[in-house]
Design an enzyme around this catalytic site. Structure first.
Site, PDB file in Angstrom:
ATOM      1  N   GLU A 123      13.258  17.262  -2.955  1.00  0.00           N
ATOM      2  CA  GLU A 123      13.985  16.499  -4.047  1.00  0.00           C
ATOM      3  C   GLU A 123      15.009  15.822  -3.325  1.00  0.00           C
ATOM      4  O   GLU A 123      15.534  16.027  -2.042  1.00  0.00           O
ATOM      5  CB  GLU A 123      14.536  17.457  -4.849  1.00  0.00           C
ATOM      6  CG  GLU A 123      13.580  17.868  -5.784  1.00  0.00           C
ATOM      7  CD  GLU A 123      13.827  19.094  -6.980  1.00  0.00           C
ATOM      8  OE1 GLU A 123      15.196  18.686  -7.292  1.00  0.00           O
ATOM      9  OE2 GLU A 123      13.170  19.993  -7.378  1.00  0.00           O
ATOM     10  N   HIS A 243      21.203  12.107 -14.037  1.00  0.00           N
ATOM     11  CA  HIS A 243      19.749  12.170 -13.308  1.00  0.00           C
ATOM     12  C   HIS A 243      19.062  10.705 -13.518  1.00  0.00           C
ATOM     13  O   HIS A 243      19.184  10.027 -14.436  1.00  0.00           O
ATOM     14  CB  HIS A 243      18.790  13.127 -14.052  1.00  0.00           C
ATOM     15  CG  HIS A 243      17.832  13.479 -13.320  1.00  0.00           C
ATOM     16  ND1 HIS A 243      16.551  12.718 -13.018  1.00  0.00           N
ATOM     17  CD2 HIS A 243      17.484  14.763 -12.468  1.00  0.00           C
ATOM     18  CE1 HIS A 243      15.785  13.343 -12.305  1.00  0.00           C
ATOM     19  NE2 HIS A 243      16.368  14.643 -12.120  1.00  0.00           N
ATOM     20  N   ARG A 292      21.213  12.315  -5.785  1.00  0.00           N
ATOM     21  CA  ARG A 292      21.177  11.821  -6.873  1.00  0.00           C
ATOM     22  C   ARG A 292      22.011  10.607  -7.411  1.00  0.00           C
ATOM     23  O   ARG A 292      21.914   9.749  -8.251  1.00  0.00           O
ATOM     24  CB  ARG A 292      21.141  13.062  -7.881  1.00  0.00           C
ATOM     25  CG  ARG A 292      20.719  12.958  -9.159  1.00  0.00           C
ATOM     26  CD  ARG A 292      20.631  14.206 -10.010  1.00  0.00           C
ATOM     27  NE  ARG A 292      19.701  14.843  -9.372  1.00  0.00           N
ATOM     28  CZ  ARG A 292      18.973  16.130  -9.936  1.00  0.00           C
ATOM     29  NH1 ARG A 292      20.147  16.915 -10.650  1.00  0.00           N
ATOM     30  NH2 ARG A 292      18.285  16.836  -9.472  1.00  0.00           N
ATOM     31  N   HIS A 351      23.119  14.661 -17.132  1.00  0.00           N
ATOM     32  CA  HIS A 351      22.169  15.658 -16.711  1.00  0.00           C
ATOM     33  C   HIS A 351      22.904  16.837 -16.419  1.00  0.00           C
ATOM     34  O   HIS A 351      22.553  17.985 -17.054  1.00  0.00           O
ATOM     35  CB  HIS A 351      21.446  15.228 -15.626  1.00  0.00           C
ATOM     36  CG  HIS A 351      20.591  16.156 -15.031  1.00  0.00           C
ATOM     37  ND1 HIS A 351      19.440  16.760 -15.944  1.00  0.00           N
ATOM     38  CD2 HIS A 351      20.354  17.079 -13.704  1.00  0.00           C
ATOM     39  CE1 HIS A 351      18.785  17.682 -15.013  1.00  0.00           C
ATOM     40  NE2 HIS A 351      19.285  17.668 -13.888  1.00  0.00           N
ATOM     41  N   ARG A 386      26.218  17.462  -7.376  1.00  0.00           N
ATOM     42  CA  ARG A 386      25.475  18.659  -6.940  1.00  0.00           C
ATOM     43  C   ARG A 386      24.054  18.354  -6.301  1.00  0.00           C
ATOM     44  O   ARG A 386      23.412  17.113  -6.861  1.00  0.00           O
ATOM     45  CB  ARG A 386      25.098  19.508  -8.348  1.00  0.00           C
ATOM     46  CG  ARG A 386      24.068  20.550  -8.197  1.00  0.00           C
ATOM     47  CD  ARG A 386      23.852  21.095  -9.542  1.00  0.00           C
ATOM     48  NE  ARG A 386      23.050  20.160 -10.274  1.00  0.00           N
ATOM     49  CZ  ARG A 386      21.805  20.241 -10.371  1.00  0.00           C
ATOM     50  NH1 ARG A 386      21.069  21.080  -9.925  1.00  0.00           N
ATOM     51  NH2 ARG A 386      21.356  19.029 -11.161  1.00  0.00           N
TER      52      ARG A 386
HETATM   53  C1  SIN Z   1      14.803  17.923 -11.148  1.00  0.00           C
HETATM   54  O1  SIN Z   1      13.652  18.258 -11.069  1.00  0.00           O
HETATM   55  O2  SIN Z   1      14.510  16.575 -10.603  1.00  0.00           O
HETATM   56  C2  SIN Z   1      15.836  18.213 -11.668  1.00  0.00           C
HETATM   57  C3  SIN Z   1      16.482  19.172 -10.601  1.00  0.00           C
HETATM   58  C4  SIN Z   1      17.895  19.759 -10.777  1.00  0.00           C
HETATM   59  O3  SIN Z   1      18.628  19.246 -11.619  1.00  0.00           O
HETATM   60  O4  SIN Z   1      18.328  20.500  -9.971  1.00  0.00           O
END
Ligand code: SIN
Length: 541
Positions: A123, A243, A292, A351, A386
């Site tokens: 991610e 997010h 993010r 988020h 985060r």
């Molecule tokens: C996601 O799956 O993109 C969110 C995961 C997260 O917020 O840690």
């Protein structure tokens, strides 16, 4: 609220039944403590079950070649924009493999790779494939299921009182003594007291401050409000993470919107605009897999420049989309989009709250007997932004640590279970929830400025009326009103841009804030204020 008809006693009262609360409760039972879990809704109604991507962890066996806890730590610190506490990051992430093993022993089932190990995803902000997941993109649901099942087994038998909202943390000897329990209201409006020398706040975040969020309606900041009123401090409240890829369901989209996990980009999905141009090209060295905050800020700038309502996530290169991401697939199909063939409309939404109640790595606040873990807490893991999928891990690790800290405290004879508690009727300023959400969305989203923050604060203050707190709605409205003012105060004070705090009037980071968290406490008038001269050096809290 009627007269107080009930009373129970425990060693540890846990407020909240998500990952942090249940991890703590289960560990506390193993240690022989009497535990009760209280939650204002159904046991699985919090944000844990909505988590998609997974748990970021460097497994002892089966991690990507070359990956290490040290790399995970480095990625976390980079994403955090200078404000994470390195010692906290190291110790929490180092406990990750054992925490995931423990969860698997409790019955959680994670997706397997073809070679027999666990399947790993990548991610935003991660330099390696290290996110374990369940049900494709339903990791939170599996974590919640496994923990609840374990809590309900006769061996643990953790009492979970649903529809019980916590109104106030009670302190012995007036405002200065240790924690003595909780004032609670049950679903029938009956007040009660839980006597306990230790209270853990594990209530999740406050993303419901915003009109559009990935969070359920339960995320109203109750725990931060309880802690502030009990005399604890909060920190980093201005860092609300948006997010980048939340399903865009139309102009009127409000409330909880479906997440499109970052793992889709980890599997080759790319962000494009309406004309098909790559949104992240040239914006960050990691492009679509940038942290993010960078992706959300880039999308927000692009939307402002073009007037468009959303960008698109082109997932046509992702094989087996429906099997790998069944939750996202179902949400897309509900709005008539087939992500295998068409780009998914997405835009940022509130988020995750990176800040919260100021605690140490064992979840201790400054109030003896009061603990916080999970999204409600600020222990220095997340800093200004985060890293994706670090939060389920944090809940598991710190939840367990709290149980051990409480057991050690209770072994000490000076902490006796209190015998005398009194609870004064509560009243608190409350503003209309819709007004708060509109004001915060307009003034305190990605791209804030001093004038907007001040006018949102004025508008919320003008709309606030002091009312008795007698039920769940009152608890939530009071918490949202308090949290709105706290976030606005912190965001107004931080005259720089860092992590997910983006100021249009101060677009650069300012080295004077490089290692400084802003502390928030309640003033004598009960209003949240940044404590002047109360800034901490990160690492010295
Ligand atoms: C996601 O799956 O993109 C969110 C995961 C997260 O917020 O840690």
């Amino acid at each position: 609220m009627n007269a107080r008809p009930w009373e129970i006693t425990a060693d540890l009262a846990v407020v909240g039944s998500g990952v942090a609360g249940l991890a703590a409760a289960l560990a506390a039972r193993e240690l022989g403590l009497r535990v009760v879990v209280l939650t204002k809704d159904a046991a699985d109604a919090g944000s844990t079950r909505w988590a998609q991507g997974g748990i970021a962890v460097v497994l002892t066996d089966g991690h990507e070649p070359g990956d290490s806890v040290a790399r995970h730590v480095a990625d976390t610190l980079t994403a955090a924009g200078g404000l994470a506490e390195p010692a906290t990051v190291e110790t929490i992430l180092a406990d990750g493999p054992a925490a995931v093993d423990g969860l698997r022993r409790l019955g959680a089932v994670f997706d397997a790779s073809g070679s027999g190990g666990l399947s790993l995803a990548r991610e935003g902000g991660h330099s390696a494939f290290r996110v374990v997941h369940a049900g494709g993109d339903a990791t939170g649901a599996e974590v919640e299921r496994a923990l609840l099942a374990a809590a309900r087994r006769p061996r643990a038998s953790v009492p979970i009182l649903t529809d019980h909202v916590s109104m106030d943390v009670l302190r012995l000897g007036g405002d200065s003594g240790p924690v003595g329990g909780l004032l609670v209201c049950d679903g029938r409006g009956r007040a009660g007291v839980v006597r306990a020398p230790a209270v853990l706040l594990a209530t999740g975040g406050y993303a419901q401050l915003y009109a559009s969020t990935t969070n359920p309606e339960t995320s109203t900041g109750d725990g931060v409000a309880l802690a502030l009123r009990a005399g604890a401090l909060a920190a980093d409240l201005e860092f609300v993470q948006f997010h980048p890829t939340v399903l865009y369901t139309g102009r009127a989209a409000r409330g909880r919107r479906p997440l499109v996990t970052e793992a889709v980009r980890g599997h080759g999905g790319v962000l494009v605009d309406a004309a098909g141009y790559r949104v992240m090209a040239g914006e960050h060295p990691l492009e679509d897999l940038a942290p993010r905050d960078a992706v959300s800020a880039t999308i927000t700038r692009r939307l402002a420049a073009t007037g468009a309502q959303c960008v698109y996530l082109d997932a046509s290169a992702v094989g087996d989309f429906a099997d790998r991401f069944p939750t996202v697939f179902a949400a897309c199909r509900l709005i008539g989009v087939d992500p295998r063939r068409e780009p998914i409309p997405v835009s940022p939404a509130a988020h995750y709250c990176c800040g919260g109640v100021l605690v140490d790595v064992d979840g201790r606040t400054g109030v003896p007997g009061l603990y916080a873990a999970g999204e409600v807490a600020r222990n220095g893991l997340h800093g200004a932004n985060r890293l994706a999928s670090n939060s389920l891990l944090e809940g598991l690790v710190v939840g367990r640590r709290v149980a051990h800290a409480v057991a050690a405290e209770l072994a000490c004879p000076r902490r006796l279970v209190p015998v005398c508690l009194s609870a004064a009727p509560l009243s608190a300023p409350m503003a209309d929830r819709g007004l708060v959400q509109r004001a915060m969305s307009l003034a305190a989203g990605i791209g804030r400025d001093g004038a907007g923050l001040a006018s949102a604060s004025d508008a919320i203050e003008a709309a606030s009326v002091d009312r008795p707190v007698v039920d769940r709605t009152g608890v939530e409205d009071a918490a949202l009103t308090l949290l709105a003012q706290a976030v606005l105060a912190a965001a107004g004070t931080r005259t720089e841009s860092r992590g997910c705090h983006v100021r249009t009037d101060f677009p650069r980071t300012d080295d004077r804030y490089q290692r400084t968290s802003l502390l928030i406490g309640l003033g004598a008038d009960g209003a949240p204020a940044v404590r002047s001269g109360h800034e901490i050096r990160v690492g010295a809290a």
